[in-house]
Enzyme design. Sequence first.
Site, PDB file in Angstrom:
ATOM      1  N   CYS A   1       0.842  -1.201   0.000  1.00  0.00           N
ATOM      2  CA  CYS A   1       0.000   0.000   0.000  1.00  0.00           C
ATOM      3  C   CYS A   1       0.878   1.252   0.000  1.00  0.00           C
ATOM      4  O   CYS A   1       1.877   1.308   0.713  1.00  0.00           O
ATOM      5  CB  CYS A   1      -0.899  -0.006   1.237  1.00  0.00           C
ATOM      6  SG  CYS A   1      -2.010   1.425   1.316  1.00  0.00           S
TER       7      CYS A   1
ATOM      8  N   CYS B   1       0.007   4.665   7.010  1.00  0.00           N
ATOM      9  CA  CYS B   1      -0.698   4.481   8.283  1.00  0.00           C
ATOM     10  C   CYS B   1       0.171   3.654   9.241  1.00  0.00           C
ATOM     11  O   CYS B   1       0.501   2.497   8.958  1.00  0.00           O
ATOM     12  CB  CYS B   1      -2.027   3.790   8.052  1.00  0.00           C
ATOM     13  SG  CYS B   1      -3.067   4.601   6.803  1.00  0.00           S
TER      14      CYS B   1
ATOM     15  N   CYS C   1      -0.535  -0.104  10.355  1.00  0.00           N
ATOM     16  CA  CYS C   1      -0.872  -1.101   9.348  1.00  0.00           C
ATOM     17  C   CYS C   1       0.346  -1.866   8.840  1.00  0.00           C
ATOM     18  O   CYS C   1       1.347  -1.266   8.447  1.00  0.00           O
ATOM     19  CB  CYS C   1      -1.582  -0.423   8.181  1.00  0.00           C
ATOM     20  SG  CYS C   1      -2.173  -1.599   6.941  1.00  0.00           S
TER      21      CYS C   1
ATOM     22  N   CYS D   1     -16.953  -9.083   4.312  1.00  0.00           N
ATOM     23  CA  CYS D   1     -16.287  -7.798   4.146  1.00  0.00           C
ATOM     24  C   CYS D   1     -15.145  -7.948   3.150  1.00  0.00           C
ATOM     25  O   CYS D   1     -14.177  -8.682   3.412  1.00  0.00           O
ATOM     26  CB  CYS D   1     -15.761  -7.300   5.482  1.00  0.00           C
ATOM     27  SG  CYS D   1     -17.047  -7.162   6.750  1.00  0.00           S
TER      28      CYS D   1
ATOM     29  N   CYS E   1     -20.033  -6.053   2.347  1.00  0.00           N
ATOM     30  CA  CYS E   1     -19.483  -4.736   2.691  1.00  0.00           C
ATOM     31  C   CYS E   1     -18.148  -4.589   1.979  1.00  0.00           C
ATOM     32  O   CYS E   1     -17.302  -5.488   2.039  1.00  0.00           O
ATOM     33  CB  CYS E   1     -19.293  -4.627   4.206  1.00  0.00           C
ATOM     34  SG  CYS E   1     -18.553  -3.058   4.763  1.00  0.00           S
TER      35      CYS E   1
ATOM     36  N   CYS F   1     -20.224   1.984   7.578  1.00  0.00           N
ATOM     37  CA  CYS F   1     -19.537   1.294   8.664  1.00  0.00           C
ATOM     38  C   CYS F   1     -18.253   2.062   8.936  1.00  0.00           C
ATOM     39  O   CYS F   1     -17.434   2.236   8.033  1.00  0.00           O
ATOM     40  CB  CYS F   1     -19.242  -0.149   8.246  1.00  0.00           C
ATOM     41  SG  CYS F   1     -18.214  -1.090   9.397  1.00  0.00           S
TER      42      CYS F   1
ATOM     43  N   ARG G   1     -19.089  -3.657  16.823  1.00  0.00           N
ATOM     44  CA  ARG G   1     -18.387  -4.888  16.463  1.00  0.00           C
ATOM     45  C   ARG G   1     -17.014  -4.937  17.133  1.00  0.00           C
ATOM     46  O   ARG G   1     -16.254  -3.980  17.079  1.00  0.00           O
ATOM     47  CB  ARG G   1     -18.222  -4.945  14.947  1.00  0.00           C
ATOM     48  CG  ARG G   1     -17.572  -6.233  14.430  1.00  0.00           C
ATOM     49  CD  ARG G   1     -17.439  -6.192  12.916  1.00  0.00           C
ATOM     50  NE  ARG G   1     -18.709  -5.798  12.321  1.00  0.00           N
ATOM     51  CZ  ARG G   1     -18.814  -4.984  11.282  1.00  0.00           C
ATOM     52  NH1 ARG G   1     -17.739  -4.489  10.709  1.00  0.00           N
ATOM     53  NH2 ARG G   1     -19.994  -4.664  10.809  1.00  0.00           N
TER      54      ARG G   1
END
Length: 396
Positions: free
Chosen positions: A65, A69, A72, A109, A142, A202, A272
């Site tokens: 990626c 972040c 991550c 998801c 999702c 979400c 969740r």
Amino acid sequence: MDLLNTLVDKGLRRESPTREEALAVLATSDDDVLDVVAAAGKVRRHWFGRRVKLNYLVNLKSGLCPEDCSYCSQRLGSKAEILKYTWLKPDQASAAAAAGVSGGAKRVCLVASGRGPTDRDVDRVSDTIRAIKEQNESVEVCACLGLLSDGQAERLREAGADAYNHNLNTSESTYGDITTTHTYADRVDTVNRAHAAGLSACSGLIAGMGESDEDLVDVVFSLRELDPDSVPVNFLIPMEGTPLAKEWHLTPQRCLRILAMTRFVCPDVEVRIAGGREVHLRTMQPLALHLANSIFLGDYLTSEGQAGHTDLEMIADAGFEVEGAGEVTLPEHRASVVRDGGCGSHEGGGGCGSHAGGGVCAPAPASTTPRPAEEPRTDLVAVRRRGAGTDLAPNA
């Protein structure tokens, strides 16, 4: 405890606690944690009974990626030894999703690393959504693909997507300390795009990144204002090879307080328990079911969770039941509109002890620094080596 009586009273009426009340929940002692769980559990059971919704993650594209972040393992410059692969084909993703559904998952998801999807990526994911729906029309899908551009949310909905996930993660004031390649406002914009397209939004948070109590309260109140239908609460998994690998600030009791505070602020929303529950809640996971009405089944994006059958046994042993495909997750007042309602009603925000019989708020001591780190449990952090992107059977 007057504070807890006040919060239960407000939660049953879908009213927001004050910031001071939310901070006071986080400031309660470990001696009071069972009282906190019992109080928040009353709110959870009022709106969701003893049902637990199961969700299943499929990592469509792992690693590499361009975003930075800090939490991550798929980030730019990550040295974490995770699985790295490009886009799964629709039939591969559909097969992975089917494993989760057969294990009891009601929602799948679909997640892909990256800043955000290209139009070609949206086409790929749309094909995957259709393939999943052809196999099981009732399953909720999702998508979680990063920042959305004009028209992309609408195209995902047309393909059959039910929801879109994009987390705020932390407070606006500290967001720049965690990520520099995009902004907090970018994340808010994407959630709003999902809302506008008629997708169920979400959006949640990550706890354990060194944030203060004030940061946690800020992000949960921001989520309430943003009005998502589901709020995933992640507990940081400190992966070796990431900037936050040494951040071990969570205890099981603190995790329970964070979940309780989230439930009080968002009483009638799907809360969740997401990544990190096995690492930080450990043997106290069953208590967390009294606060949250939804969990992920099996593994996560780049790390392994506890065995899927263990999740199911835990739910049954704790006296809860898996939510069926034909059951509506959200309360009727939220599920009856085109896009299910918001994170609690904004009506009658109410002040501290402003309602009859509400009791008196306990003062919240100042808490601007993180709690002392607990002993690292690196033995509980395992890189995912099975399921999507591998030849091994998934954990579901």
